[in-house]
Motif scaffolding. Structure first.
Motif, PDB file in Angstrom:
ATOM      1  N   LYS A   1      -2.492 -55.899 -43.414  1.00  0.00           N
ATOM      2  CA  LYS A   1      -1.585 -56.961 -42.787  1.00  0.00           C
ATOM      3  C   LYS A   1      -0.748 -57.542 -43.539  1.00  0.00           C
ATOM      4  CE  LYS A   1      -5.451 -57.727 -39.136  1.00  0.00           C
ATOM      5  NZ  LYS A   1      -5.867 -56.274 -39.187  1.00  0.00           N
ATOM      6  N   ILE A   2      -0.295 -57.146 -44.603  1.00  0.00           N
ATOM      7  CA  ILE A   2       1.002 -57.539 -45.515  1.00  0.00           C
ATOM      8  C   ILE A   2       2.206 -56.974 -44.680  1.00  0.00           C
ATOM      9  CG2 ILE A   2       1.882 -57.734 -47.715  1.00  0.00           C
ATOM     10  CD1 ILE A   2      -1.105 -57.656 -48.760  1.00  0.00           C
ATOM     11  N   VAL A   3       3.384 -57.593 -44.513  1.00  0.00           N
ATOM     12  CA  VAL A   3       4.366 -57.038 -43.750  1.00  0.00           C
ATOM     13  C   VAL A   3       5.555 -57.535 -44.525  1.00  0.00           C
ATOM     14  CG1 VAL A   3       5.562 -57.064 -41.528  1.00  0.00           C
ATOM     15  CG2 VAL A   3       3.140 -57.102 -41.658  1.00  0.00           C
ATOM     16  N   GLU A   4       6.563 -56.629 -44.665  1.00  0.00           N
ATOM     17  CA  GLU A   4       7.721 -57.101 -45.358  1.00  0.00           C
ATOM     18  C   GLU A   4       8.788 -58.159 -44.297  1.00  0.00           C
ATOM     19  OE1 GLU A   4      10.358 -53.876 -45.724  1.00  0.00           O
ATOM     20  OE2 GLU A   4       9.090 -53.149 -47.444  1.00  0.00           O
ATOM     21  N   ILE A   5       9.129 -59.033 -45.359  1.00  0.00           N
ATOM     22  CA  ILE A   5      10.288 -60.028 -44.489  1.00  0.00           C
ATOM     23  C   ILE A   5      11.604 -59.467 -45.046  1.00  0.00           C
ATOM     24  CG2 ILE A   5      11.296 -62.153 -44.151  1.00  0.00           C
ATOM     25  CD1 ILE A   5       8.365 -63.203 -44.717  1.00  0.00           C
ATOM     26  N   ASN A   6      12.298 -58.687 -44.333  1.00  0.00           N
ATOM     27  CA  ASN A   6      13.584 -58.062 -44.704  1.00  0.00           C
ATOM     28  C   ASN A   6      14.827 -58.329 -43.446  1.00  0.00           C
ATOM     29  OD1 ASN A   6      15.649 -56.579 -46.239  1.00  0.00           O
ATOM     30  ND2 ASN A   6      14.808 -54.730 -45.663  1.00  0.00           N
ATOM     31  N   PRO A   7      15.195 -59.694 -43.511  1.00  0.00           N
ATOM     32  CA  PRO A   7      16.016 -59.787 -42.557  1.00  0.00           C
ATOM     33  C   PRO A   7      17.265 -59.052 -42.148  1.00  0.00           C
ATOM     34  CG  PRO A   7      16.143 -61.609 -44.005  1.00  0.00           C
ATOM     35  CD  PRO A   7      15.164 -60.751 -44.456  1.00  0.00           C
TER      36      PRO A   7
ATOM     37  N   GLY B   1      10.943 -60.740 -48.821  1.00  0.00           N
ATOM     38  CA  GLY B   1       9.689 -61.245 -48.703  1.00  0.00           C
ATOM     39  C   GLY B   1       8.424 -60.543 -48.012  1.00  0.00           C
ATOM     40  N   TYR B   2       7.397 -61.144 -48.042  1.00  0.00           N
ATOM     41  CA  TYR B   2       6.023 -60.702 -47.330  1.00  0.00           C
ATOM     42  C   TYR B   2       5.400 -61.614 -46.465  1.00  0.00           C
ATOM     43  CZ  TYR B   2       7.258 -56.601 -50.220  1.00  0.00           C
ATOM     44  OH  TYR B   2       8.053 -55.545 -50.545  1.00  0.00           O
ATOM     45  N   LEU B   3       4.502 -61.427 -45.546  1.00  0.00           N
ATOM     46  CA  LEU B   3       3.918 -62.057 -44.797  1.00  0.00           C
ATOM     47  C   LEU B   3       2.341 -61.616 -44.721  1.00  0.00           C
ATOM     48  CD1 LEU B   3       5.811 -62.205 -41.350  1.00  0.00           C
ATOM     49  CD2 LEU B   3       5.443 -64.069 -42.869  1.00  0.00           C
ATOM     50  N   ILE B   4       1.192 -62.325 -44.811  1.00  0.00           N
ATOM     51  CA  ILE B   4      -0.153 -61.758 -44.551  1.00  0.00           C
ATOM     52  C   ILE B   4      -0.382 -62.603 -43.501  1.00  0.00           C
ATOM     53  CG2 ILE B   4      -0.988 -63.358 -46.506  1.00  0.00           C
ATOM     54  CD1 ILE B   4      -2.978 -61.211 -47.024  1.00  0.00           C
ATOM     55  N   SER B   5      -0.844 -61.709 -42.434  1.00  0.00           N
ATOM     56  CA  SER B   5      -1.263 -62.364 -41.243  1.00  0.00           C
ATOM     57  C   SER B   5      -0.481 -63.431 -40.546  1.00  0.00           C
ATOM     58  CB  SER B   5      -2.836 -62.614 -41.395  1.00  0.00           C
ATOM     59  OG  SER B   5      -3.585 -61.433 -41.654  1.00  0.00           O
ATOM     60  N   ASP B   6       0.704 -63.184 -40.630  1.00  0.00           N
ATOM     61  CA  ASP B   6       1.683 -64.206 -40.065  1.00  0.00           C
ATOM     62  C   ASP B   6       1.679 -65.456 -41.168  1.00  0.00           C
ATOM     63  OD1 ASP B   6       2.177 -62.696 -37.791  1.00  0.00           O
ATOM     64  OD2 ASP B   6       0.597 -63.728 -37.058  1.00  0.00           O
ATOM     65  N   ARG B   7       1.390 -65.326 -42.207  1.00  0.00           N
ATOM     66  CA  ARG B   7       1.394 -66.512 -43.263  1.00  0.00           C
ATOM     67  C   ARG B   7       2.397 -65.654 -44.187  1.00  0.00           C
ATOM     68  NH1 ARG B   7      -3.546 -69.486 -46.626  1.00  0.00           N
ATOM     69  NH2 ARG B   7      -2.131 -70.745 -47.790  1.00  0.00           N
ATOM     70  N   VAL B   8       3.308 -66.915 -44.837  1.00  0.00           N
ATOM     71  CA  VAL B   8       4.253 -66.305 -45.798  1.00  0.00           C
ATOM     72  C   VAL B   8       3.735 -66.217 -47.382  1.00  0.00           C
ATOM     73  CG1 VAL B   8       6.579 -66.887 -46.944  1.00  0.00           C
ATOM     74  CG2 VAL B   8       6.487 -67.473 -44.555  1.00  0.00           C
ATOM     75  N   LEU B   9       3.737 -64.902 -47.818  1.00  0.00           N
ATOM     76  CA  LEU B   9       3.364 -64.830 -49.147  1.00  0.00           C
ATOM     77  C   LEU B   9       4.381 -65.229 -50.037  1.00  0.00           C
ATOM     78  CD1 LEU B   9       1.346 -61.447 -49.396  1.00  0.00           C
ATOM     79  CD2 LEU B   9       0.445 -63.732 -49.588  1.00  0.00           C
ATOM     80  N   ARG B  10       5.568 -64.750 -49.667  1.00  0.00           N
ATOM     81  CA  ARG B  10       6.731 -64.996 -50.300  1.00  0.00           C
ATOM     82  C   ARG B  10       7.866 -65.145 -49.493  1.00  0.00           C
ATOM     83  NH1 ARG B  10       8.366 -60.856 -54.889  1.00  0.00           N
ATOM     84  NH2 ARG B  10       9.255 -59.401 -53.175  1.00  0.00           N
TER      85      ARG B  10
END
Length: 186
Positions: A128-134, A167-176
């Motif tokens: 559940k770690i998802v990229e944030i790549n707008p 950036g990265y999210l873990i379960s809808d929470r921003v890791l970075r």
């Protein structure tokens, strides 16, 4: 008057209690009230003891439940980390296997790195770690993006121009947050 027709002063009237009888009745009533109060006191003391015991049991049960919950949370954290670490081991194996080939060509190294990166991304997604790549032109989201600079551009103001670091999210929470440049207001 005759002696028989006149009642004596010291004799009580028939049906009326004498002062001694009144005193005895009052003492009996007081004794009954005292006995009743003592019985009620014993009952209340027993009830108090029972309630105190129930309170102590409930308090102990609550503390035990809290302790069990804390243990469960600690175990969940431990095993969650263990599961994540276990899922990373194949990625480590792939990297080690790639480094073991001393005579690999640049194309083979590139293919191995791409395969390992794909394997790592799959592992992250499974955990559940998802990229944030707008995408360029998407609206700036201060909850997921961090603006590094503002640049003039032909896009709408406050939109992403480029991504400097994902950036990265873990379960809808921003890791970075994703590090981005955004368009300056015109």
């Amino acid at each position: 008057m005759s002696e028989n027709t006149q009642p004596e002063q010291n004799q009580p009237l028939t049906g009326a209690p004498s002062p001694e009888e009144l005193e005895a009745a009052q003492a009996a009533n007081e004794f009954d009230a005292l006995t009743q109060a003592q019985a009620e006191l014993v009952t209340l003391q027993a009830k108090n003891t029972e309630l105190a015991d129930s309170y102590l049991r409930a308090k102990a049960e609550t503390e035990n439940a809290r302790r069990r919950a804390d243990d469960e949370i600690a175990k969940a954290r431990k095993f969650a980390l263990e599961s994540f670490a276990e899922s990373l081991l194949p990625v480590v194996d792939s990297l080690e296997a790639g480094l073991a080939h001393k005579d690999a060509t640049p194309e083979q190294i590139r293919e191995g790195a791409d395969a390992t990166l794909k394997q790592l991304k799959t592992t992250l997604e499974r955990n559940k770690i998802v990229e944030i790549n707008p995408a360029s032109g998407s609206r700036f989201d201060p909850h997921q993006h961090q603006a590094i600079s503002m640049v003039p551009a032909e896009q709408e103001a406050n939109t992403v121009v480029s991504v400097l670091q994902k950036g990265y999210l873990i379960s809808d929470r921003v890791l970075r947050p994703a590090l981005v440049t955004v368009t300056a207001p015109k």
